[in-house]
Design a protein around this motif. Structure first.
Motif, PDB file in Angstrom:
ATOM      1  N   THR A 197       0.838  -1.203   0.000  1.00  0.00           N
ATOM      2  CA  THR A 197       0.000   0.000   0.000  1.00  0.00           C
ATOM      3  C   THR A 197       0.871   1.250   0.000  1.00  0.00           C
ATOM      4  O   THR A 197       0.610   2.202  -0.744  1.00  0.00           O
ATOM      5  N   HIS A 198       1.894   1.241   0.801  1.00  0.00           N
ATOM      6  CA  HIS A 198       2.822   2.378   0.861  1.00  0.00           C
ATOM      7  C   HIS A 198       3.509   2.576  -0.496  1.00  0.00           C
ATOM      8  O   HIS A 198       3.630   3.712  -0.979  1.00  0.00           O
ATOM      9  N   ALA A 199       3.934   1.481  -1.116  1.00  0.00           N
ATOM     10  CA  ALA A 199       4.583   1.572  -2.434  1.00  0.00           C
ATOM     11  C   ALA A 199       3.613   2.123  -3.475  1.00  0.00           C
ATOM     12  O   ALA A 199       4.002   2.946  -4.320  1.00  0.00           O
ATOM     13  N   ALA A 200       2.369   1.703  -3.406  1.00  0.00           N
ATOM     14  CA  ALA A 200       1.370   2.212  -4.359  1.00  0.00           C
ATOM     15  C   ALA A 200       1.180   3.717  -4.181  1.00  0.00           C
ATOM     16  O   ALA A 200       1.077   4.457  -5.175  1.00  0.00           O
ATOM     17  N   HIS A 201       1.130   4.167  -2.951  1.00  0.00           N
ATOM     18  CA  HIS A 201       0.988   5.608  -2.703  1.00  0.00           C
ATOM     19  C   HIS A 201       2.207   6.375  -3.220  1.00  0.00           C
ATOM     20  O   HIS A 201       2.061   7.446  -3.819  1.00  0.00           O
TER      21      HIS A 201
ATOM     22  N   ALA B 137      -0.600   4.304 -17.841  1.00  0.00           N
ATOM     23  CA  ALA B 137      -0.737   3.120 -16.984  1.00  0.00           C
ATOM     24  C   ALA B 137      -2.196   2.728 -16.827  1.00  0.00           C
ATOM     25  O   ALA B 137      -2.542   1.548 -16.859  1.00  0.00           O
ATOM     26  N   VAL B 138      -3.060   3.723 -16.671  1.00  0.00           N
ATOM     27  CA  VAL B 138      -4.494   3.442 -16.557  1.00  0.00           C
ATOM     28  C   VAL B 138      -5.004   2.818 -17.847  1.00  0.00           C
ATOM     29  O   VAL B 138      -5.754   1.836 -17.832  1.00  0.00           O
TER      30      VAL B 138
ATOM     31  N   ALA C  53      -0.904  -2.636  -6.688  1.00  0.00           N
ATOM     32  CA  ALA C  53       0.343  -1.919  -6.409  1.00  0.00           C
ATOM     33  C   ALA C  53       1.506  -2.550  -7.165  1.00  0.00           C
ATOM     34  O   ALA C  53       2.304  -1.850  -7.805  1.00  0.00           O
ATOM     35  N   VAL C  54       1.584  -3.853  -7.125  1.00  0.00           N
ATOM     36  CA  VAL C  54       2.668  -4.550  -7.831  1.00  0.00           C
ATOM     37  C   VAL C  54       2.527  -4.349  -9.338  1.00  0.00           C
ATOM     38  O   VAL C  54       3.511  -4.072 -10.036  1.00  0.00           O
ATOM     39  N   THR C  55       1.309  -4.456  -9.840  1.00  0.00           N
ATOM     40  CA  THR C  55       1.073  -4.246 -11.277  1.00  0.00           C
ATOM     41  C   THR C  55       1.441  -2.823 -11.663  1.00  0.00           C
ATOM     42  O   THR C  55       2.087  -2.606 -12.698  1.00  0.00           O
TER      43      THR C  55
ATOM     44  N   VAL D  43       4.911   1.031 -14.454  1.00  0.00           N
ATOM     45  CA  VAL D  43       5.723   2.255 -14.387  1.00  0.00           C
ATOM     46  C   VAL D  43       7.177   1.928 -14.699  1.00  0.00           C
ATOM     47  O   VAL D  43       7.845   2.663 -15.433  1.00  0.00           O
ATOM     48  N   THR D  44       7.675   0.839 -14.152  1.00  0.00           N
ATOM     49  CA  THR D  44       9.060   0.440 -14.421  1.00  0.00           C
ATOM     50  C   THR D  44       9.273   0.183 -15.906  1.00  0.00           C
ATOM     51  O   THR D  44      10.287   0.618 -16.485  1.00  0.00           O
TER      52      THR D  44
END
Length: 175
Positions: free
Chosen positions: A92-96, A110-111, A156-158, A163-164
């Protein structure tokens, strides 16, 4: 010689007085009653029963092994739950962080990419439902339910992966 005789008399009188004192203080031992003997036997039986039970519990290796296995299982469950919570928090933190630091055009792409992936996944899922046997469908249903239950970390992982990939593509183009 006369001096030695009174000493003997004194020592013998002392011995006699000691004997008489010990005889007068010592009471004759009374025999225990039948009730007392039965109570003592019952008390001894109870103590022996408790001792045997204690020894039996110590000797029951199977029960002790099961208790240790149960304790280890509970400890593993607690650690797993703790790790799951930590992982969800970090995802969750990484997604934010990704949302905050990603520029708007990249987020829009990305969307759009995630919508395309969702559409393709829906098409593939429909095709798989039509052609797959029943046991495979049941396992797939379990996987879908698991993914739905862990939606935030999955997104979040996706998002991080998309993004990467986009950043890597942009870096290659700029070279």
């Amino acid at each position: 010689m006369t001096k030695s005789k009174p000493q003997t008399n004194e020592s013998s009188s002392t011995t006699e007085s000691t004997k008489s004192t010990s005889e007068s203080t010592a009471e004759p031992t009374a025999k225990p009653t039948t009730k007392e003997l039965r109570a003592k036997a019952e008390e001894t039986r109870q103590e022996l029963g408790e001792t045997v039970q204690s020894l039996a519990e110590k000797a029951d290796v199977k029960a002790r092994a099961q208790e240790k296995a149960m304790a280890a299982r509970q400890q593993l469950d607690e650690k797993t739950a703790q790790a799951r919570t930590q992982l969800q928090d970090k995802a969750t933190h990484a997604a934010h962080l990704v949302r905050e630091k990603t520029p708007e055009p990249v987020r829009a792409k990305a969307v759009a990419a995630s919508e395309q992936i969702r559409d393709k996944a829906t098409q593939v899922g429909q095709l798989a439902r039509d052609k797959a046997p029943e046991p495979v469908l049941e396992k797939a249903s379990q996987g879908v339910n698991l993914a739905r239950a862990n939606r935030t970390p999955l997104f979040a992982v996706t998002g991080v992966l998309v993004v990467t990939l986009l950043v890597a593509r942009r870096v290659r183009r700029s070279r």
